[in-house]
Design a protein around this motif. Structure first.
Motif, PDB file in Angstrom:
ATOM      1  N   HIS A   1     -11.383   0.247  40.454  1.00 20.28           N
ATOM      2  CA  HIS A   1     -11.441   0.868  41.787  1.00 20.28           C
ATOM      3  C   HIS A   1     -12.028   2.282  41.683  1.00 20.28           C
ATOM      4  CE1 HIS A   1     -10.468   2.045  45.824  1.00 20.28           C
ATOM      5  NE2 HIS A   1     -10.023   0.816  46.063  1.00 20.28           N
TER       6      HIS A   1
ATOM      7  N   THR B   1       0.027  -6.368  46.539  1.00 20.91           N
ATOM      8  CA  THR B   1      -1.093  -6.661  47.451  1.00 20.91           C
ATOM      9  C   THR B   1      -2.418  -6.096  46.947  1.00 20.91           C
ATOM     10  OG1 THR B   1      -0.591  -4.632  48.659  1.00 20.91           O
ATOM     11  CG2 THR B   1       0.435  -6.659  49.454  1.00 20.91           C
ATOM     12  N   ARG B   2      -2.423  -5.514  45.767  1.00 23.25           N
ATOM     13  CA  ARG B   2      -3.630  -4.869  45.213  1.00 23.25           C
ATOM     14  C   ARG B   2      -4.157  -3.770  46.142  1.00 23.25           C
ATOM     15  NH1 ARG B   2      -6.622  -7.616  40.982  1.00 23.25           N
ATOM     16  NH2 ARG B   2      -5.739  -9.636  40.511  1.00 23.25           N
ATOM     17  N   ASP B   3      -3.239  -3.047  46.783  1.00 21.54           N
ATOM     18  CA  ASP B   3      -3.650  -1.895  47.601  1.00 21.54           C
ATOM     19  C   ASP B   3      -3.686  -0.682  46.659  1.00 21.54           C
ATOM     20  OD1 ASP B   3      -3.903   0.323  49.188  1.00 21.54           O
ATOM     21  OD2 ASP B   3      -2.210  -0.149  50.506  1.00 21.54           O
ATOM     22  N   TRP B   4      -4.767  -0.556  45.922  1.00 20.52           N
ATOM     23  CA  TRP B   4      -4.810   0.476  44.876  1.00 20.52           C
ATOM     24  C   TRP B   4      -4.814   1.892  45.422  1.00 20.52           C
ATOM     25  CZ3 TRP B   4      -2.434  -1.582  41.381  1.00 20.52           C
ATOM     26  CH2 TRP B   4      -2.657  -2.883  40.983  1.00 20.52           C
ATOM     27  N   PRO B   5      -5.555   2.204  46.517  1.00 21.99           N
ATOM     28  CA  PRO B   5      -5.425   3.573  47.055  1.00 21.99           C
ATOM     29  C   PRO B   5      -3.978   3.904  47.428  1.00 21.99           C
ATOM     30  CG  PRO B   5      -7.407   2.533  47.907  1.00 21.99           C
ATOM     31  CD  PRO B   5      -6.652   1.453  47.169  1.00 21.99           C
ATOM     32  N   GLY B   6      -3.263   2.941  48.022  1.00 24.07           N
ATOM     33  CA  GLY B   6      -1.848   3.164  48.354  1.00 24.07           C
ATOM     34  C   GLY B   6      -1.030   3.393  47.100  1.00 24.07           C
ATOM     35  N   TYR B   7      -1.311   2.629  46.058  1.00 24.63           N
ATOM     36  CA  TYR B   7      -0.607   2.772  44.787  1.00 24.63           C
ATOM     37  C   TYR B   7      -0.842   4.165  44.192  1.00 24.63           C
ATOM     38  CZ  TYR B   7       0.693   2.038  39.924  1.00 24.63           C
ATOM     39  OH  TYR B   7       1.263   2.165  38.683  1.00 24.63           O
TER      40      TYR B   7
ATOM     41  N   PHE C   1       2.518  -1.909  46.429  1.00 26.19           N
ATOM     42  CA  PHE C   1       1.048  -1.843  46.493  1.00 26.19           C
ATOM     43  C   PHE C   1       0.413  -2.705  45.405  1.00 26.19           C
ATOM     44  CE2 PHE C   1       2.497   2.285  48.258  1.00 26.19           C
ATOM     45  CZ  PHE C   1       2.048   2.108  49.559  1.00 26.19           C
TER      46      PHE C   1
END
Ligand SMILES: C[S@@+](CC[C@H](N)C(=O)[O-])C[C@H]1O[C@@H](n2cnc3c(N)ncnc32)[C@H](O)[C@@H]1O
Length: 233
Positions: free
Chosen positions: A83, A17-23, A14
């Motif tokens: 975020h 890809t900068r998918d912070w909610p997923g992280y 995550f």
């Protein structure tokens, strides 16, 4: 990963890809970062230090593992993240329920590194695994803000990512050669500098070479002692 001080394979895909909610979902329930704990040990080793009057800034706080630890230990904290979900998750943490004076001791701010204004002076500025995500064109200004925010005698703790890291080739990341750290921390004593290099795969099977520096650094204390300043006219 080779050490418990790095994001798990499930989490770091995550970060790519900068998918912070997923992280945040992948790392929920994580323990405080070792660099924060090392810095807190160094503060606690000083008998004149009083955590009840100490102030920390947690930059890129995520879901709040480090902020929660600081609050539990009596610190006052400004927690920032780019975020909004990070701040929502921090404020919803179960382990903050028993924290006394939470409303007085925790301030949060949704702000990106790229739009960061000068920060108040703090005993500790902690940035766990967050500064590499500052875009390179903003790095110098942001690093200036970070170092200016550390009080003389205060500390920086966190991670700087290295130039041999796989993500160094991603254009919007900030990665550094070892030699750059000496310049970055020229006003500090490096109390901990651990260079970490290892190979891994994320949960999606993407190969990842890790190259990062774990840092705890104490800012030089150039204050003139009161006994001397009273004689300076
Ligand atoms: C890898 S996570 C680390 C979170 C937490 N400090 C930890 O140790 O688990 C990176 C954090 O930096 C934040 N972040 C990423 N890019 C940012 C930016 N440009 N400005 C501010 N925060 C950012 C993310 O929202 C995320 O919370």
């Amino acid at each position: 990963m080779s050490t418990s001080n790095q994001p798990s394979p499930a989490a770091f895909a995550f970060g790519r890809t900068r998918d912070w909610p997923g992280y945040f979902k992948a790392v929920a329930g994580g323990t405080p970062r070792q660099t924060l704990l090392d810095a807190l040990d160094l503060f606690d080793a000083d008998e004149s230090f009083d955590s009840d009057s100490a102030f920390a800034i947690d930059l890129g706080c995520g879901e709040g593992r480090d902020t929660a630890e600081l609050l539990r230990r009596g610190w006052t904290v400004l927690a920032t993240d780019g975020h909004p979900d990070a701040i929502d998750l921090l404020l919803a943490r179960d382990d903050l329920v028993p924290v006394e004076d939470l409303a007085e001791r925790l301030t949060t701010r949704v702000v990106t590194f790229e739009t960061l204004d000068p920060l108040p002076q703090a005993d500790l500025v902690s940035a766990s695994f967050s500064l590499p995500f500052c875009t390179p064109e903003h790095w110098d200004r942001v690093w200036g803000i970070v170092t200016a925010a550390v009080k003389p005698g205060g500390r920086f703790a966190g991670q700087i990512f290295g130039d041999r890291d796989t993500w160094a080739s991603i254009p919007d990341r900030s990665h550094f050669q070892r030699s750059a750290l000496d310049r970055m921390f020229s006003g500090f004593n490096l109390e901990l500098l651990r260079e970490d290099e290892s190979d891994s795969q994320d949960a999606a099977g993407n190969a990842k070479h890790w190259h990062l520096y774990h840092v705890v650094a104490r800012k030089h204390d150039r204050r003139v002692p009161n006994i001397l300043s009273s004689h300076v006219h």
